[in-house]
Design an enzyme around this catalytic site. Structure first.
Site, PDB file in Angstrom:
ATOM      1  N   HIS A  66       3.102   3.485  -8.891  1.00 43.87           N
ATOM      2  CA  HIS A  66       2.956   2.249  -9.206  1.00 43.87           C
ATOM      3  C   HIS A  66       4.149   1.722 -10.053  1.00 43.87           C
ATOM      4  O   HIS A  66       4.651   0.590  -9.817  1.00 43.87           O
ATOM      5  CB  HIS A  66       1.466   1.918  -9.997  1.00 43.87           C
TER       6      HIS A  66
ATOM      7  N   TRP B 155     -11.393  -1.978  -8.731  1.00 41.30           N
ATOM      8  CA  TRP B 155     -11.933  -1.550 -10.096  1.00 41.30           C
ATOM      9  C   TRP B 155     -12.774  -0.106  -9.832  1.00 41.30           C
ATOM     10  O   TRP B 155     -13.058   0.320 -10.774  1.00 41.30           O
ATOM     11  CB  TRP B 155     -12.999  -2.779 -10.559  1.00 41.30           C
TER      12      TRP B 155
ATOM     13  N   ASP C 199       0.719  -1.193   0.129  1.00 43.28           N
ATOM     14  CA  ASP C 199      -0.012   0.002  -0.037  1.00 43.28           C
ATOM     15  C   ASP C 199       0.918   1.244  -0.180  1.00 43.28           C
ATOM     16  O   ASP C 199       1.947   1.437   0.636  1.00 43.28           O
ATOM     17  CB  ASP C 199      -0.878  -0.097   1.236  1.00 43.28           C
ATOM     18  N   GLY C 200       0.572   2.459  -0.482  1.00 39.79           N
ATOM     19  CA  GLY C 200       0.918   3.696  -0.623  1.00 39.79           C
ATOM     20  C   GLY C 200       1.758   4.120  -1.874  1.00 39.79           C
ATOM     21  O   GLY C 200       2.167   5.043  -1.892  1.00 39.79           O
TER      22      GLY C 200
ATOM     23  N   LEU D   5      -6.725  -5.805   7.138  1.00 39.16           N
ATOM     24  CA  LEU D   5      -6.348  -6.748   6.155  1.00 39.16           C
ATOM     25  C   LEU D   5      -6.982  -6.481   4.761  1.00 39.16           C
ATOM     26  O   LEU D   5      -6.365  -7.021   3.545  1.00 39.16           O
ATOM     27  CB  LEU D   5      -6.766  -8.066   6.666  1.00 39.16           C
TER      28      LEU D   5
ATOM     29  N   GLY E  38       0.313   5.488  -4.555  1.00 34.34           N
ATOM     30  CA  GLY E  38      -0.317   6.532  -5.061  1.00 34.34           C
ATOM     31  C   GLY E  38      -0.102   7.728  -4.161  1.00 34.34           C
ATOM     32  O   GLY E  38       0.383   8.852  -4.705  1.00 34.34           O
ATOM     33  N   ARG E  39      -0.134   7.456  -2.876  1.00 35.74           N
ATOM     34  CA  ARG E  39       0.196   8.777  -2.042  1.00 35.74           C
ATOM     35  C   ARG E  39       1.636   9.138  -2.006  1.00 35.74           C
ATOM     36  O   ARG E  39       2.012  10.237  -1.835  1.00 35.74           O
ATOM     37  CB  ARG E  39      -0.058   7.920  -0.406  1.00 35.74           C
ATOM     38  N   TRP E  40       2.652   7.948  -2.346  1.00 36.04           N
ATOM     39  CA  TRP E  40       4.104   8.348  -2.467  1.00 36.04           C
ATOM     40  C   TRP E  40       4.119   9.353  -3.661  1.00 36.04           C
ATOM     41  O   TRP E  40       4.889  10.300  -3.712  1.00 36.04           O
ATOM     42  CB  TRP E  40       4.699   7.084  -2.646  1.00 36.04           C
TER      43      TRP E  40
ATOM     44  N   ARG F 114     -11.422   2.376  -8.532  1.00 33.40           N
ATOM     45  CA  ARG F 114     -10.590   3.374  -9.006  1.00 33.40           C
ATOM     46  C   ARG F 114     -10.651   4.184 -10.497  1.00 33.40           C
ATOM     47  O   ARG F 114     -11.530   3.608 -11.150  1.00 33.40           O
ATOM     48  CB  ARG F 114      -8.959   3.039  -8.909  1.00 33.40           C
TER      49      ARG F 114
ATOM     50  N   ARG G 204       1.810  -5.111   6.067  1.00 32.84           N
ATOM     51  CA  ARG G 204       1.117  -4.231   5.227  1.00 32.84           C
ATOM     52  C   ARG G 204       1.792  -2.542   5.346  1.00 32.84           C
ATOM     53  O   ARG G 204       2.209  -2.427   6.392  1.00 32.84           O
ATOM     54  CB  ARG G 204      -0.204  -3.868   5.697  1.00 32.84           C
TER      55      ARG G 204
ATOM     56  N   LEU H  46      11.507 -20.359  -4.818  1.00 31.95           N
ATOM     57  CA  LEU H  46      10.470 -19.646  -4.483  1.00 31.95           C
ATOM     58  C   LEU H  46       9.246 -19.772  -5.467  1.00 31.95           C
ATOM     59  O   LEU H  46       9.305 -19.647  -6.478  1.00 31.95           O
ATOM     60  CB  LEU H  46      10.806 -18.104  -4.247  1.00 31.95           C
TER      61      LEU H  46
END
Length: 225
Positions: A29, A62, A12-13, A179, A15-17, A64, A172, A124
């Site tokens: 993104h 969706w 998360d974050g 969550l 867009g804010r960044w 957004r 997160r 992995l």
């Protein structure tokens, strides 16, 4: 000492960044996608980590703005194209979760192709949660097994889910402490770590510190020891 075999991250974050830096949200993104590669490569080199599940696009995303959603779809295609060689070089198997039927045919095909190309990799396992929501996942699982002649058991439901593996550690980024409809069944006994760091600023160093803190936790799973 605990080992974080399955780590899941709510990234998360982005867009804010970007907004904090006076840039368009899509730039966040783009930078966030590079962090995905860094974290994935780190996990592929840590023999204790078997699975990494990343919340990439939720069933709620969706909602957004249309242009942002279109950009995210293009970014996903670009990311998958650029990561094929990286998956193969680092012996990473790609296993997406979520209902990808909502995506374009070309994107669905790309996702399937990468699954096939990395099927032989035994290091992995990286899962991108794509058009994923835990409620949707559980409903689809129930519909798969509802016509069974036997009583539905925990094992039956678990095996019908997209992700059939319990999570040890959920991280997160971005400051929120919830969550957000992510791996609700699999997170029953997961340890939760929340950080204010926005995803584009999330570093390997901070990731390592969280894993180190996780190893010190006494996990009792409802028991006394």
């Amino acid at each position: 000492m605990n080992k974080a075999r399955h780590i899941a991250i709510i990234m998360d974050g982005n867009g804010r960044w970007a907004e904090q830096k006076g840039k368009k949200r899509v730039k966040g993104h783009e930078v966030g996608a590079k962090v995905v590669r860094n974290i994935t490569e780190f996990c592929s080199k840590n023999e204790d980590i078997e699975r990494l599940t990343l919340y990439a696009f939720s069933t709620e995303n969706w909602k957004r703005p249309r242009l942002e959603v279109e950009f995210l779809m293009k970014l996903l295609e670009k990311y998958l194209e650029s990561e094929v060689e990286n998956y193969l070089q680092n012996n990473i198997r790609f296993e997406p979760i979520g209902d990808t039927r909502a995506f374009s045919k070309s994107l669905q095909q790309k996702i399937e192709n990468i699954q096939e190309k990395t099927l032989h990799c035994d290091g992995l396992i990286q899962s991108l949660a794509l058009n994923y929501g835990a409620h949707d996942e559980i409903l689809r699982a129930v519909n798969r097994i509802k016509n069974s002649n036997d009583n539905i058991t925990e094992a039956m439901l678990s095996n019908a889910l997209d992700c059939k593996h319990n999570v040890d550690l959920i991280i997160r980024t971005g400051g929120d402490q919830r969550l957000s409809n992510f791996l609700l069944w699999q997170a029953a006994y997961a340890e939760l770590f929340f950080t204010d760091t926005l995803w584009p600023d999330f570093t390997i160093n901070e990731f390592e510190k969280i894993i180190k803190n996780f190893t010190k936790i006494e996990r009792r799973f409802g028991g006394l020891k």
